[in-house]
Design an enzyme around this catalytic site. Sequence first.
Site, mmCIF file in Angstrom:
data_model
loop_
_atom_site.group_PDB
_atom_site.id
_atom_site.type_symbol
_atom_site.label_atom_id
_atom_site.label_comp_id
_atom_site.label_asym_id
_atom_site.label_seq_id
_atom_site.Cartn_x
_atom_site.Cartn_y
_atom_site.Cartn_z
ATOM 1 N N LYS A 82 30.724 53.650 -67.823
ATOM 2 C CA LYS A 82 29.665 54.279 -67.009
ATOM 3 C C LYS A 82 30.216 54.643 -65.644
ATOM 4 C CE LYS A 82 25.558 51.660 -68.497
ATOM 5 N NZ LYS A 82 24.580 50.668 -68.053
ATOM 6 N N LYS B 232 14.544 49.532 -68.844
ATOM 7 C CA LYS B 232 14.426 48.267 -68.114
ATOM 8 C C LYS B 232 14.769 48.492 -66.641
ATOM 9 C CE LYS B 232 16.235 43.561 -68.201
ATOM 10 N NZ LYS B 232 16.998 42.561 -68.947
ATOM 11 N N GLY C 40 17.634 43.866 -72.980
ATOM 12 C CA GLY C 40 17.309 45.181 -73.543
ATOM 13 C C GLY C 40 17.291 45.183 -75.057
ATOM 14 N N ARG C 41 18.313 44.578 -75.683
ATOM 15 C CA ARG C 41 18.404 44.627 -77.143
ATOM 16 C C ARG C 41 17.473 43.620 -77.825
ATOM 17 N NH1 ARG C 41 22.832 43.137 -74.515
ATOM 18 N NH2 ARG C 41 23.756 41.078 -74.805
ATOM 19 N N GLU D 157 21.213 58.547 -68.953
ATOM 20 C CA GLU D 157 20.707 59.327 -70.085
ATOM 21 C C GLU D 157 19.190 59.445 -70.033
ATOM 22 O OE1 GLU D 157 22.753 56.778 -70.159
ATOM 23 O OE2 GLU D 157 24.368 57.026 -71.621
ATOM 24 N N HIS E 70 27.533 55.184 -103.127
ATOM 25 C CA HIS E 70 28.301 56.390 -103.466
ATOM 26 C C HIS E 70 29.194 56.832 -102.312
ATOM 27 C CE1 HIS E 70 26.401 57.171 -107.373
ATOM 28 N NE2 HIS E 70 25.398 56.509 -106.831
ATOM 29 N N GLU F 38 26.709 44.163 -79.052
ATOM 30 C CA GLU F 38 26.580 44.058 -77.602
ATOM 31 C C GLU F 38 26.413 42.578 -77.208
ATOM 32 O OE1 GLU F 38 24.817 47.481 -75.218
ATOM 33 O OE2 GLU F 38 23.294 45.957 -74.863
#
Length: 548
Positions: free
Chosen positions: A512, A206, A267-268, A212, A384, A353
């Site tokens: 950050k 965005k 973003g999400r 990253e 399990h 978030e």
Amino acid sequence: MPLVNRTPQWAALERHWDRMRAVSMRDLFAADPQRAQSMTRELAGLRIDFSKHRVTAETLELLLAVAHAVELPAWIERMFAGERINTTEHRAVLHVALRNRSQRPIRVDGEDVMPQVEAVLAQMRDFVGRVHEGQWRGFTGEPIRDVVNIGIGGSNLGPKMVCEALTPYHRPGLRVHFVSNVDATHITETLKTLDPARTLFVVASKTFTTQETMTNARTARRWLLEALGDPAAVADHFVAVSTNAPAVAEFGIDPANMFVFWDWVGGRYSLWSAIGLPIALAVGFERFAELLNGAHAVDKHVRTAPLAENLPVILGLLGVWYTNFADAHSHAVLPYDQYLKSFPAYLQQGDMESNGKHVTRDGVVVDYQTGPVIWGEPGTDGQHAFYQLIHQGTRLIPADFIVPIHSHNETDDHHPKLLANCLAQTEALMRGRTLAEARAELLAAGMDPARAEALAPHRQFDGNRPTTTILMERLTPETLGALIALYEHRIFCQGLVWGVNSFDQWGVELGKQLAGVILDELKAGAVAAEHDGSTRALIEHVVHHRRA
Ligand SMILES: O=P(O)(O)OC[C@H]1O[C@](O)(CO)[C@@H](O)[C@@H]1O
């Protein structure tokens, strides 16, 4: 607006919880043979059973009263009307416009956003068609065989989860990969399997500034240029999805190969936008449109259904009930479908978030719990691993069980077993096993009474553990779209009850910022800034060992 826990409606719920804490679901089911029917609803291909919850009709009424007290219907309408409800970033919140299949105008500051949405969808359709038809070719004239999405957070988790979930719909001949972590291992291992001449990178960000993503994108560009030798190759092997056109151009991507979205897409919540390009590439544009259709059906429901019938509202309120009254700290999401294996990870960002906040929209510090920890794994692996704690541990963990009635890999041997396990878990969690039942079972199996007496407490289950079961006929693009939208709106409704802004994410900033300072120090090989003793010693140790 007062804090929600200062309202009389909240106080009424507190009193109600005092009565409800001892109520058992077994008794509720025994008292009302119609309970399952009256607490099961159908929505857009999803059948949602919320009868295995520690609630009565009165509980639901009291929860709905809280929803009214926080003006939930008005806030839902504000979102759909394009108001800037993300107040700290002064932005509208309009992921619903991205899948507004009715074409109803949706305006931000008087301007209808639908023409822009449609234009980008048309651009995506055209591009996807050209890649599939082999008209879009790499620099050396080869058709594209691999697509690598480079992005992180919302620019990764949504499209990755959906691409995995829709694997049965993938078009043959095109493979889609996702690189997100700044750890070089992620991109290195991915690139190892690829042919540069036949690889297309989608740089999804965005902001187009995320450390990253930009690091991975530069590594990918270097890899490509080392193989193909000519900077002009970038135009044929890189496209971008972003809101930041200048940064895209600066990276060297042809602006004609940029797919835009807008600041009103969080973003999400962005997989419905051009961030969904890898989805459309993987399954074709028509299937992508079906995903949007499924979400749109849920949007219509959340906007028009009365609160008492509104499923994201009901599920959201049930979450509030456990978080704030029953002291639940987490919420498990348990898909009984291997294709949904990344659904819990996707929802971790979606929910945590959004609602991992400690102040209200007005900046007042809350003195009640907000968003829970979201976690989960696909069944039966989870059974399990961690189900022991859900069944017999000391914590209350509400859980969602999601299962398709038909598998894409239907065999008599597998799917009935998966279904049986899923349904049995919700039954066991609700019903439990009393001490007397545990003892009787052991005795009936021939165990000697003393040993049965000693073992019985270990085999006793309290039960009364709440679950929601979400069934669907089959996992299709449409039902998946509906499922995701259901959770998105559930998150929004919970955020409204807690009074928080579910659409900002300031909590990711501090780390950050400090990483930037430490990166400079690691590069310089010396600590320059103020740090606590631990961090300073750690940096010095790392610097020393990287030098050695
Ligand atoms: O798409 P971008 O701008 O690269 O951001 C990636 C992610 O980083 C965050 O800002 C923080 O994790 C997310 O909200 C977002 O999805």
